[in-house]
Write an enzyme that holds these catalytic residues in place. Structure first.
Site, PDB file in Angstrom:
ATOM      1  N   ALA A  68     -17.199 -18.617  -3.157  1.00  0.00           N
ATOM      2  CA  ALA A  68     -17.916 -18.027  -4.267  1.00  0.00           C
ATOM      3  C   ALA A  68     -17.981 -16.536  -4.192  1.00  0.00           C
ATOM      4  O   ALA A  68     -17.976 -16.070  -3.079  1.00  0.00           O
ATOM      5  CB  ALA A  68     -19.459 -18.503  -4.111  1.00  0.00           C
ATOM      6  N   ASP A  91     -17.471 -21.795 -25.070  1.00  0.00           N
ATOM      7  CA  ASP A  91     -17.190 -20.560 -25.440  1.00  0.00           C
ATOM      8  C   ASP A  91     -16.245 -19.663 -24.399  1.00  0.00           C
ATOM      9  O   ASP A  91     -15.531 -18.989 -24.742  1.00  0.00           O
ATOM     10  CB  ASP A  91     -18.287 -19.612 -25.651  1.00  0.00           C
ATOM     11  CG  ASP A  91     -19.016 -19.844 -26.956  1.00  0.00           C
ATOM     12  OD1 ASP A  91     -18.501 -20.686 -27.735  1.00  0.00           O
ATOM     13  OD2 ASP A  91     -20.286 -19.696 -27.075  1.00  0.00           O
ATOM     14  N   ARG A 133     -10.716 -14.808   6.399  1.00  0.00           N
ATOM     15  CA  ARG A 133     -12.248 -14.403   6.363  1.00  0.00           C
ATOM     16  C   ARG A 133     -12.426 -12.914   6.637  1.00  0.00           C
ATOM     17  O   ARG A 133     -11.209 -12.309   7.168  1.00  0.00           O
ATOM     18  CB  ARG A 133     -12.722 -15.321   7.494  1.00  0.00           C
ATOM     19  CG  ARG A 133     -12.338 -14.849   8.840  1.00  0.00           C
ATOM     20  CD  ARG A 133     -12.919 -15.802   9.983  1.00  0.00           C
ATOM     21  NE  ARG A 133     -12.670 -15.477  11.100  1.00  0.00           N
ATOM     22  CZ  ARG A 133     -13.311 -15.968  12.352  1.00  0.00           C
ATOM     23  NH1 ARG A 133     -13.757 -17.144  12.147  1.00  0.00           N
ATOM     24  NH2 ARG A 133     -12.854 -15.468  13.572  1.00  0.00           N
ATOM     25  N   ARG A 134     -13.531 -12.366   6.563  1.00  0.00           N
ATOM     26  CA  ARG A 134     -13.768 -10.996   7.077  1.00  0.00           C
ATOM     27  C   ARG A 134     -14.559 -11.113   8.266  1.00  0.00           C
ATOM     28  O   ARG A 134     -15.569 -11.989   8.366  1.00  0.00           O
ATOM     29  CB  ARG A 134     -14.465 -10.188   6.000  1.00  0.00           C
ATOM     30  CG  ARG A 134     -14.712  -8.629   6.476  1.00  0.00           C
ATOM     31  CD  ARG A 134     -15.334  -7.647   5.511  1.00  0.00           C
ATOM     32  NE  ARG A 134     -14.554  -7.889   4.423  1.00  0.00           N
ATOM     33  CZ  ARG A 134     -13.539  -6.851   4.066  1.00  0.00           C
ATOM     34  NH1 ARG A 134     -13.234  -6.262   5.023  1.00  0.00           N
ATOM     35  NH2 ARG A 134     -12.945  -6.991   2.866  1.00  0.00           N
ATOM     36  N   ASN A 135     -14.093 -10.428   9.325  1.00  0.00           N
ATOM     37  CA  ASN A 135     -14.819 -10.648  10.910  1.00  0.00           C
ATOM     38  C   ASN A 135     -16.362  -9.733  10.703  1.00  0.00           C
ATOM     39  O   ASN A 135     -16.225  -8.535  10.221  1.00  0.00           O
ATOM     40  CB  ASN A 135     -14.109  -9.921  11.855  1.00  0.00           C
ATOM     41  CG  ASN A 135     -14.598 -10.221  13.230  1.00  0.00           C
ATOM     42  OD1 ASN A 135     -15.885  -9.628  13.633  1.00  0.00           O
ATOM     43  ND2 ASN A 135     -13.920 -10.627  14.274  1.00  0.00           N
ATOM     44  N   GLY A 195      -2.184  -5.792  -1.159  1.00  0.00           N
ATOM     45  CA  GLY A 195      -2.057  -4.839  -0.095  1.00  0.00           C
ATOM     46  C   GLY A 195      -3.101  -4.795   1.065  1.00  0.00           C
ATOM     47  O   GLY A 195      -2.962  -3.859   1.834  1.00  0.00           O
ATOM     48  N   SER A 198     -12.491 -14.827  -8.940  1.00  0.00           N
ATOM     49  CA  SER A 198     -11.577 -14.444  -9.755  1.00  0.00           C
ATOM     50  C   SER A 198     -10.244 -14.387  -9.352  1.00  0.00           C
ATOM     51  O   SER A 198      -9.918 -14.297  -8.083  1.00  0.00           O
ATOM     52  CB  SER A 198     -11.880 -12.873 -10.192  1.00  0.00           C
ATOM     53  OG  SER A 198     -11.227 -12.342 -11.304  1.00  0.00           O
ATOM     54  N   GLU A 226     -15.636 -22.735 -11.432  1.00  0.00           N
ATOM     55  CA  GLU A 226     -16.521 -22.017 -11.517  1.00  0.00           C
ATOM     56  C   GLU A 226     -16.491 -20.661 -11.441  1.00  0.00           C
ATOM     57  O   GLU A 226     -17.346 -19.822 -11.608  1.00  0.00           O
ATOM     58  CB  GLU A 226     -17.627 -22.426 -10.436  1.00  0.00           C
ATOM     59  CG  GLU A 226     -17.904 -24.020 -10.333  1.00  0.00           C
ATOM     60  CD  GLU A 226     -18.576 -24.083  -8.925  1.00  0.00           C
ATOM     61  OE1 GLU A 226     -20.079 -24.367  -9.181  1.00  0.00           O
ATOM     62  OE2 GLU A 226     -18.380 -24.352  -7.912  1.00  0.00           O
ATOM     63  N   GLU A 276     -20.363 -20.985 -15.903  1.00  0.00           N
ATOM     64  CA  GLU A 276     -19.785 -19.630 -15.430  1.00  0.00           C
ATOM     65  C   GLU A 276     -18.172 -19.586 -15.241  1.00  0.00           C
ATOM     66  O   GLU A 276     -17.626 -18.615 -15.119  1.00  0.00           O
ATOM     67  CB  GLU A 276     -20.517 -19.101 -14.329  1.00  0.00           C
ATOM     68  CG  GLU A 276     -21.906 -18.888 -14.381  1.00  0.00           C
ATOM     69  CD  GLU A 276     -22.361 -17.796 -15.671  1.00  0.00           C
ATOM     70  OE1 GLU A 276     -21.758 -16.681 -15.889  1.00  0.00           O
ATOM     71  OE2 GLU A 276     -23.269 -18.145 -16.518  1.00  0.00           O
TER      72      GLU A 276
END
Length: 299
Positions: free
Chosen positions: A222, A146, A270-272, A245, A199, A179, A163
């Site tokens: 993920a 689906d 990455r985020r610190n 942006g 996404s 995934e 998913e």
């Protein structure tokens, strides 16, 4: 590229509106039957379609279906043909276990098949059907059919988990794991992983025209997301969403919008965890180890 194919078409008996058109791979006349046809709600016939230039917008629902078949057969790659105006050419259809009908005809269908040994199931109400009901890809695993629309391009060795979602005019160019959500216009390169819940911005939402892609041997973590292209051998850490942006800090301390890094290879986003700023560093692919070859052998 001149294409000439024979299709089997279903139309609404009362209005004559085209509901769908199936184009067998072997290009032979093959008839389908279903309960909605048996009880007279829909009719069927054969149609011959010829397209001389796939870059020109389609002019009928039947031509849209042919182009969607070409994508799902991997005869044409995403973004290599025009689907402009497809939504206005297709009608909303109730895809049922008794065959396609106009949504307004579902209750009438229930009544007409009441004496049949059949429990009616409505699979979806949409302009696009499931891919596997029209094209069965070779060497591909799809956990939930689906979630893959007709017009998805799935290369051999691709796995689409439960998913995962692949829209029309989008998909994989080689063996990969999906995934997350692959939206129209988006392609995923060989040996890349679209992580669970992730996404990729496509060409439909918000009327965007930017074509984004994931390169080869890359990982979109993920619950992460991108509004830019991810180059070869690159990683976006789990949970990080990067729009064009987004301000990204480079190793030298300078800050640039993420669009300036779109498509560049060997990057780790990455985020610190201490400052909260988004950073980019040289990628170390050992951080995720690549695809599991056993899962993508195409068997």
């Amino acid at each position: 590229m001149k294409i000439k194919r024979i299709g089997h078409r279903y139309t609404d008996s009362e209005s004559g509106v085209t509901l769908d058109c199936w184009f067998p791979r072997d290009n032979k006349k093959k008839e389908r039957n279903c309960l909605s046809k048996k009880v007279g709600l829909i009719r069927s016939d054969f149609v011959e379609m010829e397209v001389g230039d796939l870059s020109v917008a389609p002019t009928s629902a039947e031509e849209v279906y042919l182009r969607l078949h070409l994508l799902s057969e991997c005869a044409v790659k995403p973004n290599a043909l025009s689907l402009e105006g497809a939504f206005s050419l297709l009608t909303n259809v109730a895809w049922t276990s008794a065959g396609p009908v106009l949504p307004a005809k579902v209750d009438e269908l229930r009544g007409r098949i009441a004496n049949e040994c059949h429990h009616l199931t409505i699979l979806s109400i949409d302009k696009f059907p499931r891919m596997v009901d029209y094209v069965t890809p070779v060497g591909v695993r799809i956990a939930d059919a689906d979630r893959v629309r007709l017009g998805a391009h799935l290369a051999p060795g691709t796995t689409v988990m439960h998913e995962g979602f692949v829209n029309f005019n989008a998909g994989s160019l080689g063996e990969c794991m999906i995934e997350g959500r692959v939206t129209p216009g988006v392609t995923v390169g060989e040996k890349s992983d679209v992580g669970a819940g992730s996404s990729i911005m496509g060409t439909l939402s918000g009327g965007g025209k930017r074509i984004n892609a994931i390169g080869e041997r890359s990982l979109l973590g993920a619950n992460a997301g991108i509004g830019i292209s991810l180059g070869d051998d690159s990683i976006v850490e789990a949970g990080l969403y990067i729009t064009a942006g987004t301000k990204v800090k480079l190793p030298d301390g300078s800050v640039v919008p993420a669009r300036e890094l779109s498509g560049r290879p060997n990057l780790l986003f990455r985020r610190n965890s201490q400052t909260g700023s988004v950073e980019v560093l040289p990628a170390d692919l050992s951080r995720w180890g690549g695809l599991n070859s056993i899962l993508h052998g195409g068997n």
